[in-house]
Structures are given as C-alpha cells and as structure tokens.
Design a protein around this motif. Structure first.
Motif, PDB file in Angstrom:
ATOM      1  N   LEU A   1      68.593  42.981  44.212  1.00 32.87           N
ATOM      2  CA  LEU A   1      68.981  44.091  45.097  1.00 32.87           C
ATOM      3  C   LEU A   1      70.395  43.939  45.638  1.00 32.87           C
ATOM      4  CD1 LEU A   1      65.649  44.401  47.153  1.00 32.87           C
ATOM      5  CD2 LEU A   1      66.350  45.739  45.154  1.00 32.87           C
ATOM      6  N   GLN A   2      71.043  42.817  45.385  1.00 25.87           N
ATOM      7  CA  GLN A   2      72.392  42.596  45.903  1.00 25.87           C
ATOM      8  C   GLN A   2      73.404  43.407  45.090  1.00 25.87           C
ATOM      9  OE1 GLN A   2      72.911  40.997  48.651  1.00 25.87           O
ATOM     10  NE2 GLN A   2      70.863  40.128  48.871  1.00 25.87           N
ATOM     11  N   ASP A   3      74.337  43.997  45.780  1.00 33.19           N
ATOM     12  CA  ASP A   3      75.374  44.790  45.103  1.00 33.19           C
ATOM     13  C   ASP A   3      76.764  44.174  45.286  1.00 33.19           C
ATOM     14  OD1 ASP A   3      75.567  45.214  47.773  1.00 33.19           O
ATOM     15  OD2 ASP A   3      75.705  47.396  47.683  1.00 33.19           O
ATOM     16  N   TYR A   4      76.766  42.855  45.517  1.00 36.41           N
ATOM     17  CA  TYR A   4      78.051  42.187  45.740  1.00 36.41           C
ATOM     18  C   TYR A   4      78.849  42.142  44.443  1.00 36.41           C
ATOM     19  CZ  TYR A   4      81.433  38.512  46.735  1.00 36.41           C
ATOM     20  OH  TYR A   4      82.602  37.800  46.882  1.00 36.41           O
TER      21      TYR A   4
ATOM     22  N   THR B   1      87.207  35.120  40.086  1.00 36.54           N
ATOM     23  CA  THR B   1      86.309  33.997  39.801  1.00 36.54           C
ATOM     24  C   THR B   1      86.168  33.072  41.006  1.00 36.54           C
ATOM     25  OG1 THR B   1      86.994  34.090  37.485  1.00 36.54           O
ATOM     26  CG2 THR B   1      85.872  32.094  38.243  1.00 36.54           C
ATOM     27  N   ALA B   2      87.282  32.807  41.707  1.00 36.08           N
ATOM     28  CA  ALA B   2      87.237  31.937  42.890  1.00 36.08           C
ATOM     29  C   ALA B   2      86.367  32.555  43.970  1.00 36.08           C
ATOM     30  CB  ALA B   2      88.643  31.696  43.410  1.00 36.08           C
ATOM     31  N   ASP B   3      86.440  33.860  44.106  1.00 36.63           N
ATOM     32  CA  ASP B   3      85.605  34.548  45.092  1.00 36.63           C
ATOM     33  C   ASP B   3      84.130  34.407  44.739  1.00 36.63           C
ATOM     34  OD1 ASP B   3      84.950  36.021  47.282  1.00 36.63           O
ATOM     35  OD2 ASP B   3      85.284  37.962  46.323  1.00 36.63           O
ATOM     36  N   LEU B   4      83.816  34.498  43.443  1.00 35.38           N
ATOM     37  CA  LEU B   4      82.436  34.358  43.000  1.00 35.38           C
ATOM     38  C   LEU B   4      81.917  32.949  43.269  1.00 35.38           C
ATOM     39  CD1 LEU B   4      79.946  35.470  41.545  1.00 35.38           C
ATOM     40  CD2 LEU B   4      81.022  34.823  39.378  1.00 35.38           C
ATOM     41  N   VAL B   5      82.744  31.938  43.048  1.00 36.62           N
ATOM     42  CA  VAL B   5      82.347  30.549  43.285  1.00 36.62           C
ATOM     43  C   VAL B   5      82.047  30.325  44.762  1.00 36.62           C
ATOM     44  CG1 VAL B   5      83.125  28.162  43.216  1.00 36.62           C
ATOM     45  CG2 VAL B   5      83.584  29.679  41.273  1.00 36.62           C
ATOM     46  N   LYS B   6      82.887  30.835  45.637  1.00 33.61           N
ATOM     47  CA  LYS B   6      82.671  30.687  47.079  1.00 33.61           C
ATOM     48  C   LYS B   6      81.389  31.400  47.523  1.00 33.61           C
ATOM     49  CE  LYS B   6      87.556  30.195  48.355  1.00 33.61           C
ATOM     50  NZ  LYS B   6      88.687  30.784  49.126  1.00 33.61           N
TER      51      LYS B   6
ATOM     52  N   PHE C   1      78.138  29.621  49.172  1.00 33.67           N
ATOM     53  CA  PHE C   1      77.628  30.047  50.481  1.00 33.67           C
ATOM     54  C   PHE C   1      76.131  30.363  50.403  1.00 33.67           C
ATOM     55  CE2 PHE C   1      76.548  33.658  53.238  1.00 33.67           C
ATOM     56  CZ  PHE C   1      76.740  33.071  54.475  1.00 33.67           C
ATOM     57  N   ILE C   2      75.711  31.091  49.378  1.00 36.51           N
ATOM     58  CA  ILE C   2      74.302  31.452  49.219  1.00 36.51           C
ATOM     59  C   ILE C   2      73.449  30.198  49.021  1.00 36.51           C
ATOM     60  CG2 ILE C   2      72.640  32.633  47.746  1.00 36.51           C
ATOM     61  CD1 ILE C   2      74.219  34.495  49.551  1.00 36.51           C
ATOM     62  N   ALA C   3      73.950  29.254  48.212  1.00 38.24           N
ATOM     63  CA  ALA C   3      73.205  28.020  47.977  1.00 38.24           C
ATOM     64  C   ALA C   3      73.021  27.230  49.266  1.00 38.24           C
ATOM     65  CB  ALA C   3      73.921  27.173  46.927  1.00 38.24           C
ATOM     66  N   GLN C   4      74.053  27.163  50.083  1.00 35.06           N
ATOM     67  CA  GLN C   4      73.964  26.443  51.358  1.00 35.06           C
ATOM     68  C   GLN C   4      72.962  27.112  52.294  1.00 35.06           C
ATOM     69  OE1 GLN C   4      77.606  24.888  53.559  1.00 35.06           O
ATOM     70  NE2 GLN C   4      77.049  26.611  54.871  1.00 35.06           N
ATOM     71  N   GLU C   5      73.010  28.434  52.362  1.00 33.82           N
ATOM     72  CA  GLU C   5      72.077  29.153  53.227  1.00 33.82           C
ATOM     73  C   GLU C   5      70.624  28.934  52.796  1.00 33.82           C
ATOM     74  OE1 GLU C   5      72.614  31.107  56.015  1.00 33.82           O
ATOM     75  OE2 GLU C   5      74.567  30.118  55.914  1.00 33.82           O
ATOM     76  N   ARG C   6      70.382  28.832  51.516  1.00 33.90           N
ATOM     77  CA  ARG C   6      69.010  28.659  51.035  1.00 33.90           C
ATOM     78  C   ARG C   6      68.512  27.243  51.261  1.00 33.90           C
ATOM     79  NH1 ARG C   6      69.143  32.738  45.719  1.00 33.90           N
ATOM     80  NH2 ARG C   6      69.430  34.608  47.017  1.00 33.90           N
ATOM     81  N   VAL C   7      69.410  26.272  51.203  1.00 32.31           N
ATOM     82  CA  VAL C   7      69.020  24.910  51.564  1.00 32.31           C
ATOM     83  C   VAL C   7      68.609  24.860  53.032  1.00 32.31           C
ATOM     84  CG1 VAL C   7      69.836  22.546  51.869  1.00 32.31           C
ATOM     85  CG2 VAL C   7      70.392  23.790  49.786  1.00 32.31           C
ATOM     86  N   PHE C   8      69.400  25.515  53.893  1.00 36.78           N
ATOM     87  CA  PHE C   8      69.076  25.561  55.326  1.00 36.78           C
ATOM     88  C   PHE C   8      67.719  26.223  55.561  1.00 36.78           C
ATOM     89  CE2 PHE C   8      73.864  25.589  56.500  1.00 36.78           C
ATOM     90  CZ  PHE C   8      73.904  24.220  56.300  1.00 36.78           C
ATOM     91  N   LYS C   9      67.472  27.324  54.856  1.00 32.05           N
ATOM     92  CA  LYS C   9      66.207  28.035  55.023  1.00 32.05           C
ATOM     93  C   LYS C   9      65.032  27.176  54.547  1.00 32.05           C
ATOM     94  CE  LYS C   9      62.710  30.529  55.289  1.00 32.05           C
ATOM     95  NZ  LYS C   9      61.993  30.447  56.568  1.00 32.05           N
ATOM     96  N   PHE C  10      65.185  26.512  53.426  1.00 30.84           N
ATOM     97  CA  PHE C  10      64.119  25.650  52.900  1.00 30.84           C
ATOM     98  C   PHE C  10      63.779  24.541  53.889  1.00 30.84           C
ATOM     99  CE2 PHE C  10      63.269  21.671  50.503  1.00 30.84           C
ATOM    100  CZ  PHE C  10      61.989  21.964  50.089  1.00 30.84           C
ATOM    101  N   LEU C  11      64.788  23.896  54.439  1.00 34.38           N
ATOM    102  CA  LEU C  11      64.558  22.813  55.394  1.00 34.38           C
ATOM    103  C   LEU C  11      63.971  23.333  56.703  1.00 34.38           C
ATOM    104  CD1 LEU C  11      67.825  20.718  54.872  1.00 34.38           C
ATOM    105  CD2 LEU C  11      65.544  20.230  53.962  1.00 34.38           C
ATOM    106  N   ALA C  12      64.445  24.487  57.154  1.00 35.94           N
ATOM    107  CA  ALA C  12      63.986  25.031  58.438  1.00 35.94           C
ATOM    108  C   ALA C  12      62.522  25.445  58.399  1.00 35.94           C
ATOM    109  CB  ALA C  12      64.850  26.228  58.836  1.00 35.94           C
ATOM    110  N   GLY C  13      62.016  25.822  57.210  1.00 36.06           N
ATOM    111  CA  GLY C  13      60.631  26.283  57.111  1.00 36.06           C
ATOM    112  C   GLY C  13      59.622  25.179  56.901  1.00 36.06           C
ATOM    113  N   LEU C  14      60.091  23.947  56.751  1.00 40.13           N
ATOM    114  CA  LEU C  14      59.164  22.834  56.550  1.00 40.13           C
ATOM    115  C   LEU C  14      58.374  22.539  57.824  1.00 40.13           C
ATOM    116  CD1 LEU C  14      61.461  20.388  54.531  1.00 40.13           C
ATOM    117  CD2 LEU C  14      59.560  21.742  53.614  1.00 40.13           C
TER     118      LEU C  14
END
Length: 237
Positions: free
Chosen positions: A71-74, A79-84, A88-101
């Motif tokens: 559903l994302q329309d980003y 290429t550098a923008d895509l890497v960043k 960012f998304i990977a970091q946010e998902r790590v935080f979410k995974f840890l927070a829900g434990l």
C-alpha cells in the motif's frame, strides 16, 4: 460511492468528461489506500507477543508488514534516497519487534539496543529466539532436578510416599507363612488370648457366694431372734 462499487465507469479517453473522471477516481482511490494503510499500521503497532512463541510473533509481524508495503506509494528520487528509506523502515521494524515482546525479554531488548550497530530484523529475531530456547532448556532442567529430588533419599531417609496398605502388604510372618503380620504378632504362634469368660464366671460365682453368705447371715440372725423370743416368753410364764 459509485467509484468504489463500480457504478460509475470510466468514459472514453476521447470524451470530454474523462479527465474529470480520472481526477475524481484517483482522489477516491488515494483516500481508500491511505485509510487501509492507516488501519493496518495501527493494527501492527498495537500487536504484542502475548501467548505466542517468538517465531509465531515474528511471522505475524512479517506477514502484515508485507501487506503494508503493497500500500506504500513512496517514490524515491535517487538510489541514495532509496537506501536511506529502507534503512529507516528496517530500524523502525526492529524497534516494533522488540517493543512487542513480553516483559521477560526486557534484558534482551536492552542488550540489543546497547550494541554499537543495531541488528537487522532477521538478526534481532535470531538473537531473541536463541534466548527463548535457552530459557526453555533451563526450565526443563529445573523440572528434572525437582523430580530427582523427590525420589532421592537423604541421610538414609527415603522421601518416597508409602501408603498404609503397601506397608501391611510388605510385612510377612516367617512362622505362619502369611502376609500382613509378623512373628511377634502371630496369633498362631502365641495362641488366641483369653477373652475373660472365666473372669465373668468367677464374678458370677463370687456374687453367688456373696449371696449365699448373706443368706446364711440372715438365717443366723433370724435363729438368734427366735431363741431370744422363746427365752422371753419362758421367763414371763
């Protein structure tokens, strides 16, 4: 609503009203996609591990993140923008995974977050799952130790529970060759004890003798009385 259920169809590209239909249709589709993405993101953020295993919880999050990505329309500029953006998304998902434990994994969260470089999502999952396996192994070891403790004798005393019926069955008389008693209590060896019938007869005999003695005493008393009366009457006459 007609754009959603298909009642309002697109007109021909050459039609004068096509441009207006395209604008309205794009606007409505944007509303729908944003609403779906919002509800899906809110559902993911409110999710916790609960009764799930770590693997089940991680798989649940991964599946819903894939739905959200569709559903994302980003649209990255370069290429550098895509890497960043992906970082960012990977970091946010790590935080979410840890927070829900669950709360027992708080020390694991602290160790992961204190690392010099934040782990990738797959690595964070592997780290937490390894801790879960270690905890299960420790719990299994404690249960085994407790079972061994209950069955291990200490200071010559066994902790095994012995029922009364089992105790009687384990006693055996080597004289009568029968179970449930021993030589000291064997009635066959020591004979059946007297039930006191002789004593009762003796009591009865004693009572009879006492009655007979009391009768003799009364007879003697009566004879003496008669003799006295005879003596009195003789003296008077």
């Amino acid at each position: 609503m007609g754009y959603v259920d298909g009642r309002i169809q697109a007109s021909s590209v050459t039609d004068l009203g096509y441009d207006q239909w395209e604008i309205t249709n794009s606007l409505i589709m944007g509303w729908l996609i944003r609403s779906m993405a919002f509800e899906l993101r809110r559902f993911i953020e409110s999710s916790i591990q609960g009764e799930q295993m770590v693997l089940q919880y991680f798989t649940f999050l991964t599946n819903y993140w894939k739905r959200l990505d569709r559903l994302q329309d980003y649209k990255p500029i370069c290429t550098a923008d895509l890497v960043k953006y992906r970082k960012f998304i990977a970091q946010e998902r790590v935080f979410k995974f840890l927070a829900g434990l669950n709360i027992e994994y708080d020390p694991v969260q602290s160790r992961v977050l204190s690392m010099d470089t934040l782990l990738l999502l797959q690595d964070a999952f592997a780290y937490v799952e390894n801790e879960e396996s270690r905890r299960f192994a420790m719990m299994s070891s404690v249960s085994t130790d407790r079972s061994a403790l209950l069955s291990t004798p200490r200071d010559g005393l066994s902790l095994t529970l012995i029922l009364p019926s089992a105790t009687k069955d384990s006693v055996f008389c080597d004289y009568y060759k029968k179970p449930r008693h021993n030589r000291e209590t064997c009635w066959k060896l020591h004979r059946t004890p007297s039930r006191g019938r002789g004593d009762r007869s003796g009591v009865r005999g004693g009572r009879s003798g006492q009655s007979r003695g009391w009768g003799s005493h009364l007879g003697a008393h009566q004879s003496s009385t008669v003799d006295t009366l005879d003596f009195t009457s003789t003296s008077i006459g």
